[in-house]
Design an enzyme around this catalytic site. Structure first.
Site, short mmCIF file in Angstrom:
data_model
loop_
_atom_site.label_atom_id
_atom_site.label_comp_id
_atom_site.label_asym_id
_atom_site.label_seq_id
_atom_site.Cartn_x
_atom_site.Cartn_y
_atom_site.Cartn_z
N ARG A 147 36.36 42.13 37.19
CA ARG A 147 38.18 41.05 37.27
C ARG A 147 38.11 41.13 35.98
NH1 ARG A 147 38.55 35.20 39.98
NH2 ARG A 147 39.80 33.93 37.52
N HIS A 148 39.39 40.46 35.21
CA HIS A 148 39.27 39.91 33.68
C HIS A 148 39.18 38.90 33.68
CE1 HIS A 148 41.12 43.46 32.99
NE2 HIS A 148 42.50 43.50 34.17
N VAL A 149 37.45 38.48 33.56
CA VAL A 149 37.44 37.07 33.02
C VAL A 149 36.39 36.94 32.63
CG1 VAL A 149 35.27 37.00 35.17
CG2 VAL A 149 36.29 35.05 35.17
N ASP A 153 46.03 44.67 33.43
CA ASP A 153 45.01 43.90 32.36
C ASP A 153 45.77 42.99 31.29
OD1 ASP A 153 43.38 45.75 32.48
OD2 ASP A 153 43.07 46.23 31.07
#
EC number: 2.8.2.-
Length: 308
Positions: free
Chosen positions: A69-71, A293
């Site tokens: 995940r984008h985190v 993204d």
């Protein structure tokens, strides 16, 4: 290394993660591990309760798992969980910024109207805003702290991790050393995949041969950002100055990555540096661009600017 049953890929936006996720979907079926993805692509910064909830959800996933995940970096041990193995990939900061700038406006080869989906409220004059004007005239989109993007993914969830400075830089370096098995650079993606295959064979065995398969490359080519142009040398030099902490981090990671490659007998083909600012002009080599993204909070921020 012992076989890790918990791996987290907290992928950095516009650093080739779309390519890696496509590979992971194939690999998870091939090797039988649990690929855990998230439908949330727009929230990298979490409250304490959100961190606890996400860590709880990840930790209870069926093992072996790879979560992506984008985190920004999550400290599992802070909340009593077992710290997973972290992996990630970063990219030359100016190249990442330029890719993001033009993707917001023009999308990629998956469809000419893709940009209308990405930024529906963007007026034509904003869509075609010259990149040099944006940089040289200090538009918010092209100035600090909007350019401080990569470091927070490694620094973590602390509020100071979002402030460009030495504190966030040093904390990001410390986390790379203590919590990340591998942080590669996109410019040497094949070597990144080769090392992942060696370090995590239960997840990445045969990844390089899959990546080199013509059918996979054909899919990847559809996610290349279109209509990218190169800013003037003066504009690139200004970007470099504004992103000095990002570059300090990038070069640190690059040096560590090359040390790792040498340990495993892989050669690094390092070009002789050219005088600045040409050194920071993007190379003609295109890398596959991730589809998901973008962060919605970033998009909302842009929309607010364009409505003024």
């Amino acid at each position: 290394l012992p076989f890790p049953s918990q791996v987290v890929y907290n992928r950095v936006g516009k650093c080739g993660s779309r390519t890696v996720v496509l590979l992971l979907r194939i690999l998870s079926e091939k090797h039988g591990f649990n690929l855990v993805t998230s439908d949330i692509h727009n929230k990298t910064r979490l409250t304490k309760n959100e961190q606890m909830e996400l860590i709880k959800n990840i930790s209870t996933a069926e093992q072996p798992y790879l979560f992506t995940r984008h985190v920004h970096f999550l400290n599992f041990s802070r909340f009593g969980g077992d710290q997973p193995v972290y992996i990630n990939i970063i990219r030359d900061p100016v190249n990442r910024f330029l890719s993001n700038y033009f993707f917001r406006r023009f999308g990629d080869w998956r469809g000419e109207q893709n940009h209308m989906i990405r930024t529906p409220s963007m007026r034509q004059e904003e869509r075609y805003l010259d990149i040099n004007v944006c940089i040289l005239e200090n538009y918010p989109e092209c100035s600090n702290p909007r350019l401080f993007y990569i470091i927070p993914y490694f620094c973590g969830q602390h509020p100071r991790c979002r402030e460009p400075g030495e504190w966030a830089l040093e904390r990001a370096k410390l986390n790379v050393n203590e919590n990340f098995l591998l942080v590669g650079i996109l410019e040497e993606l094949e070597d990144v995949l080769l090392l992942l295959e060696r370090f995590l064979p239960h997840y990445f065995k045969d990844v390089l041969s899959i990546y080199k398969n013509p059918e996979h490359r054909k899919l990847g080519n559809l996610t290349v950002t279109v209509k990218k142009t190169v800013p003037s040398p003066e504009a690139i030099q200004i970007l470099y100055q504004r992103m000095r902490y990002e570059y300090e981090f990038y070069y640190y990671v690059k040096e560590q990555f090359h040390l790792l490659k040498r340990k495993f007998g892989l050669k690094s083909h390092i070009r002789k540096p050219r005088p600045r600012p040409e050194f920071f002009i993007p190379s003609p080599l295109e890398t596959e661009e991730p589809i998901d993204d973008e962060e919605e909070d970033d998009e909302k921020w842009l929309e607010d600017i364009y409505k003024r």
